[in-house]
Design a protein around this motif. Structure first.
Motif, mmCIF file in Angstrom:
data_model
loop_
_atom_site.group_PDB
_atom_site.id
_atom_site.type_symbol
_atom_site.label_atom_id
_atom_site.label_comp_id
_atom_site.label_asym_id
_atom_site.label_seq_id
_atom_site.Cartn_x
_atom_site.Cartn_y
_atom_site.Cartn_z
ATOM 1 N N ARG A 22 13.649 -9.672 -6.634
ATOM 2 C CA ARG A 22 13.886 -10.748 -7.610
ATOM 3 C C ARG A 22 12.577 -11.517 -7.883
ATOM 4 O O ARG A 22 12.265 -11.847 -9.018
ATOM 5 N N GLU A 23 11.794 -11.751 -6.840
ATOM 6 C CA GLU A 23 10.545 -12.520 -6.990
ATOM 7 C C GLU A 23 9.527 -11.758 -7.840
ATOM 8 O O GLU A 23 8.845 -12.326 -8.685
ATOM 9 N N LEU A 24 9.429 -10.441 -7.596
ATOM 10 C CA LEU A 24 8.465 -9.648 -8.384
ATOM 11 C C LEU A 24 8.893 -9.591 -9.850
ATOM 12 O O LEU A 24 8.064 -9.721 -10.761
ATOM 13 N N VAL A 25 10.192 -9.412 -10.103
ATOM 14 C CA VAL A 25 10.669 -9.344 -11.493
ATOM 15 C C VAL A 25 10.427 -10.686 -12.193
ATOM 16 O O VAL A 25 10.062 -10.724 -13.376
ATOM 17 N N GLU A 26 10.572 -11.760 -11.447
ATOM 18 C CA GLU A 26 10.291 -13.093 -12.016
ATOM 19 C C GLU A 26 8.852 -13.155 -12.530
ATOM 20 O O GLU A 26 8.578 -13.713 -13.582
ATOM 21 N N GLN A 27 7.945 -12.556 -11.773
ATOM 22 C CA GLN A 27 6.532 -12.541 -12.202
ATOM 23 C C GLN A 27 6.337 -11.665 -13.443
ATOM 24 O O GLN A 27 5.521 -11.976 -14.298
#
Ligand SMILES: CC(C)(COP(=O)(O)OP(=O)(O)OC[C@H]1O[C@@H](n2cnc3c(N)ncnc32)[C@H](O)[C@@H]1OP(=O)(O)O)[C@@H](O)C(=O)NCCC(=O)NCCS
Length: 200
Positions: A22-27
């Motif tokens: 989720r954190e990488l996709v947010e970026q």
């Protein structure tokens, strides 16, 4: 091969390809909907939650081997790899052509464009498709006007196999030309050997 048989993260030149979180996709979402990114994409503006769900769902899909490219902790691009059946006759051994083709796609954060990152991402995806997923052929498509995209494919030795005249719909430009590129697994292996020999 199942998704769990592929080892992640994996290198892509100076980059690291990682399974989505989720954190990488947010970026990725920080730049994914910018006009310079969406201009030549088929899936133009994305809705953040649906986009995140698609990425996370892909982790358990044995036909999806997409990943997020990271450099020094920063997300700089994405690479998509999907497995499909090749064309084949119904009699004989379907194992020959079932799951025998891989499609690839890539995207790079605009502020990191022009540094060869898409080439590194695509190279790593073709390696994965040929060496570990057993693909017989790897293909990629783009609008003919997306010069940066087809230059990546040509740099990697992929062959322009189709120039589709006004075969591709663009929301602002209407019917425009599209290209399909491909490389066979055998050609990719030969090319790698030649590159390594030249480097020594
Ligand atoms: C297409 C894209 C992935 C290229 O990423 P990149 O990291 O800049 O690509 P690379 O640096 O590996 O190589 C790009 C090549 O295109 C060239 N190029 C870049 N922009 C160009 C332009 N507007 N016109 C002509 N050539 C261009 C570069 O000089 C380089 O060519 P070279 O091999 O002759 O040096 C990136 O621009 C992008 O993410 N675009 C938006 C999403 C997209 O269109 N994805 C592809 C969908 S098919």
């Amino acid at each position: 091969m199942t998704t769990s048989d592929v080892a992640w993260p994996r290198p892509a030149g100076p980059l690291e390809l990682r399974l989505p979180t989720r954190e990488l996709v947010e970026q990725v979402l920080v730049w994914r909907n910018r006009p310079e990114v969406t201009r030549w994409l088929l899936r133009t503006e994305v809705e953040p939650e649906a986009f995140t769900k698609t990425w996370l769902d892909g982790i358990d899909d044995p036909l999806d081997h997409s990943a997020i490219a990271v450099l020094d902790g920063e997300v700089v691009g994405t690479g998509s790899l999907w497995i499909t059946d090749a064309m084949g006759q119904t009699h004989g051994d379907p194992a020959e052509y079932v799951r025998a083709e891989a499609g690839i796609g890539y995207g790079v954060a605009p502020h990191h464009a022009g540094r060869g990152f898409a080439t590194e991402i695509a190279r790593a995806l073709i390696d994965l498709a040929v060496d570990e997923l057993g693909a017989h052929r790897v293909t990629a498509g783009c609008y003919a006007d997306n010069i940066a995209s087809w230059k990546v494919m040509e740099r990697l030795g992929m062959r322009r196999e189709q120039h589709g005249v006004r075969d591709s719909w663009h929301a602002e430009l209407g019917w425009i030309d599209g290209y399909t590129y491909a490389i066979l697994a055998d050609e990719w292996r030969e090319r790698r050997v030649a590159e390594r020999t030249a480097a020594n």
